[in-house]
Design an enzyme around this catalytic site. Structure first.
Site, PDB file in Angstrom:
ATOM      1  CE1 TYR A 151      -1.117   1.719   0.574  1.00 48.10           C
ATOM      2  CE2 TYR A 151      -1.114   3.834  -0.557  1.00 48.10           C
ATOM      3  CZ  TYR A 151      -0.542   2.594  -0.329  1.00 48.10           C
ATOM      4  OH  TYR A 151       0.596   2.230  -1.008  1.00 48.10           O
ATOM      5  CD  GLU A 239       2.186  -0.268   0.880  1.00 45.24           C
ATOM      6  OE1 GLU A 239       2.980  -1.208   1.047  1.00 45.24           O
ATOM      7  OE2 GLU A 239       1.211  -0.330   0.117  1.00 45.24           O
TER       8      GLU A 239
END
Lengths: 431, 291
Positions: A151, A239
């Site tokens: 991530y 993101e």
């Protein structure tokens, strides 16, 4: 001027992660931003040398088959991932991301997804209509090593006024769950704006993600180009979930959530054209075009106020008077007849509105001018105004303004004190 | 005493000859503010509003002894204007401009961090010390001299609070609009500290909004500092839904920590007199001052 979805708000629900982390994340989303689709975000990343999972957009199932063939030629992919393009996360859970192992499946899956109302935890209850899909290459092919997911996000730490990279070994899953269950697996790296992201910082990120050899070098390059892209595109959020290490040690972005800073769009005319108005509330789009700052809400009392803080205060007052605000509307500094009329028309598009409270603190703007604006708008609109209007004008020439309204012979209820306005709202709602 | 600006401040206007700069500089001068000149690059040597125009801030500091600046420069050039003022030695820089790109403010924050200056704003109404200096866009007549200090992220809500305080027969020492942007020069806590250390200020009104940690940080500081003066607090946005920005870029509820309710609770726990209604700010001030 304002944009909506709070992608990371789930972080903050988590109570027991370290305080510094909460502070970081609480402060992230407070920006004027323009959200992009995945395919648009990836285009921007790619233009700065960030490796991405390649794909082509299709608007119907026939086109989907064509671009799938084209993608197979260009990338050698044997399978395809069909991804719904809407402004909301959690698309996979709602059935908006599917694997197709043949062109026949590309066609049938695309046909199912395009036009559907996709429901995810981040969409309104009725879902969001899917207008287009991204046909993407399969990047989870077998090879010498196992694919790994990470991530990574880039955002502003409002507390320190610096950008930071937030990353985790736990990619591909809900980052909310990671923050709840394994907060020690989330790392942050803050960047000094005077020198930018330094090579040792990029290496540290790669090491913390457990990489070595070719993959480590690839990750250093990925992180560096990602940060360059963030700064040069004037973004307020990247993101990337997941960032993928492929079985042959390439690092690439499989998904991309990109939000741009609205205030910086003047430097990026090409990005400004990426705005997809279909993803936004129609009344809000119209209000923005008229230069009004409007947010649609669920209540029954419309309000028109000058100044954001006073507008929020007025909404609070409506609630305390027993109503619910139907909107947030800041008319700004020049509340003349034309603006007031436009604002009335926008508020009245909401069928739930049972009354309208106008609350203006006239400073530089004279209250009698605003009062004249209200009277003119009322005259021009005639029967279009079918709910009671309460007008509270305070500040410069407030007394003259009240007289003007009281003598207009119109059914406008006037007030000068804030409290008085609240009482009038209460009276109207009780009827 | 008062804080930040007073009758002796030597004030320049950056963006002096533009329409915004001209309009508000005129209002400031009419109020009696000591405006010693202005800066518009390329128009140096001219006179505007009977005052000298300089090409650079450094020149204004040298020739007009300017120590305070108010900025009305458009968003694309505002960050540069702030940094020019900081480099030239201006001590108090008040930036009114709305809509400065965040990336520009990241640079500004870093640039001014080791320079001896204080930035107020951007995207703020400015600072007023009634009867002495109005360095902002607020309506001067609303503010009467007195002993209550005001700190707020919002313009019109500041005027509202001042009006209510004045109607209680009280007045204001200094009102500071800190601005509603994600990156601002002076935080709520820093502004509270200034007023807490000001001899004339007997009570402080602190008006906040949903979003961020500024009010909570200020509240904790106030308690740690021993609650030396009564503070009346209001947080706007009790009815704002999660995830939607309310006008100010900073006004958005991200999570449970920055809702109006959560902030009001933190304020109350730290000895601040919290009002639920924006209509009761003045009444509460009168009450805590025993008037």
């Amino acid at each position: 001027m304002y944009v909506f979805i709070v992608n990371l708000q789930f972080f903050i629900k988590v109570k027991f992660i370290p305080k510094w982390f909460v502070i970081f994340v609480v402060l992230i989303y407070k920006l004027h931003k323009m959200n992009l689709h995945e395919y648009q975000g990836k285009e921007i990343l790619n233009s700065f040398g960030v490796r991405i999972q390649r794909g082509i957009v299709a608007h119907n199932h026939k086109e989907a088959v064509d671009v799938a063939k084209q993608l197979a030629t260009e990338t050698g992919t044997g399978w395809w991932v069909i991804k719904a393009q809407i402004h909301a996360g959690g698309r996979g859970k709602g059935g908006g991301v599917k694997l197709a192992k043949s062109l026949a499946e590309v066609e049938s899956i695309s046909q199912d997804i395009i036009g559907m109302m996709l429901k995810t935890p981040q969409t309104p209850a009725e879902g969001k209509k899917v207008n287009q899909v991204l046909i993407a290459e399969d990047v989870y092919y077998p090879g010498d090593s196992e694919p790994e997911e990470y991530y990574m996000s880039v955002l502003l730490n409002r507390e320190s006024g610096r950008n930071m990279i937030m990353y985790s070994t736990e990619g591909g899953m809900d980052i909310e769950t990671v923050a709840e269950e394994t907060p020690h697996l989330i790392f942050t790296e803050e960047i000094d704006p005077a020198v930018g992201l330094l090579p040792f910082q990029a290496r540290k990120i790669a090491f913390n993600l457990g990489l070595s050899g070719a993959a480590l070098k690839e990750m250093v390059k990925f992180v560096s180009s990602l940060y360059t892209a963030y700064v040069k595109s004037d973004s307020s959020l990247f993101e990337i979930n997941p960032v993928l290490k492929t079985s042959d040690d390439k690092i690439l972005a499989v998904d991309a959530k990109v939000s741009l800073d609205d205030n910086a769009l003047y430097r990026h005319k090409d990005y400004a054209e990426m705005r997809d108005l279909r993803e936004e509330n129609a009344i809000e789009v119209e209000a923005r075009a008229a230069g009004l700052n409007y947010v649609d809400l669920d209540g029954n009392v419309g309000c028109m106020v000058n100044g954001a803080g006073l507008a929020m205060g007025t909404m609070d007052l409506i609630k305390q008077a027993g109503g619910e605000p139907a909107n947030f509307l800041d008319v700004g500094g020049t509340a003349d007849a034309k603006r007031v009329e436009t604002a009335f028309r926008i508020i009245l598009k909401d069928p739930n509105v049972k009354a309208i409270l106008v609350n203006i603190f006239g400073g530089i703007v004279r209250c009698d001018r605003v009062a004249q604006g209200v009277v003119d708008a009322y005259t021009n609109m005639g029967d279009a105004i079918n709910v009671p209007i309460i007008v509270r004008l305070q500040g410069t020439n407030a007394k003259e303004a009240k007289e003007l309204i009281d003598n207009s012979g119109m059914e406008i209820i006037s007030a000068t004190e804030f409290k008085e306005a609240a009482d009038k709202v209460q009276e109207v709602l009780a009827k | 005493m008062s804080v930040l600006v007073n009758k002796d401040s030597k004030i320049i206007v950056q963006g002096f000859t533009g329409s915004e700069g001209t309009f508000h500089a005129t209002q400031m001068i009419e109020y009696g503010t000591n405006v010693v000149g202005g800066v518009t690059p390329g128009k140096g040597g001219q006179k505007h509003l009977d005052r000298p125009v300089f090409n650079t801030v450094a020149e204004a500091v040298e020739k007009a002894k300017a120590d305070t600046s108010i900025i009305f420069v458009p968003p694309a050039f505002a960050a540069d204007a702030i940094m020019e003022a900081a480099e030239a030695g201006i001590k108090v820089i008040i930036c009114i401009t709305e809509g400065i790109p965040v990336a520009d403010m990241v640079k500004v924050k870093s640039y001014i961090s080791d320079r001896d200056c204080r930035l107020i704003g951007p995207n703020c109404p400015g600072v007023i010390t009634p009867g002495e200096a109005k360095v902002g866009i607020m309506p001067g007549f609303v503010f009467k001299k007195g002993k209550v200090g005001i700190i707020s992220k919002s313009g019109t809500l500041t005027y509202e609070a001042a009006d209510q305080v004045v109607k209680q027969g009280l007045g204001i020492t200094t009102a500071i609009g800190i601005g509603g942007d994600p990156i601002i020069g002076t935080t709520t806590k820093e502004a509270v500290e200034l007023l807490m250390n000001d001899d004339e200020t007997e009570c402080i009104v602190m008006i906040g909004e949903i979003g961020g940690q500024l009010e909570a940080d200020a509240a904790r500081w106030i308690k740690a500092d021993g609650n030396r003066k009564p503070v009346v607090g209001f947080i706007a946005g009790q009815t704002a839904p999660k995830g939607r920005t309310m006008g100010h870029a900073g006004a958005i509820v991200g999570g449970s920590d920055d809702t109006a309710q959560a902030k009001m609770k933190i304020l109350a726990e730290n000895g601040i007199h919290v009002v639920d209604s924006p209509a009761e700010i003045g009444l509460k001030v009168a009450e805590v001052l025993g008037k």
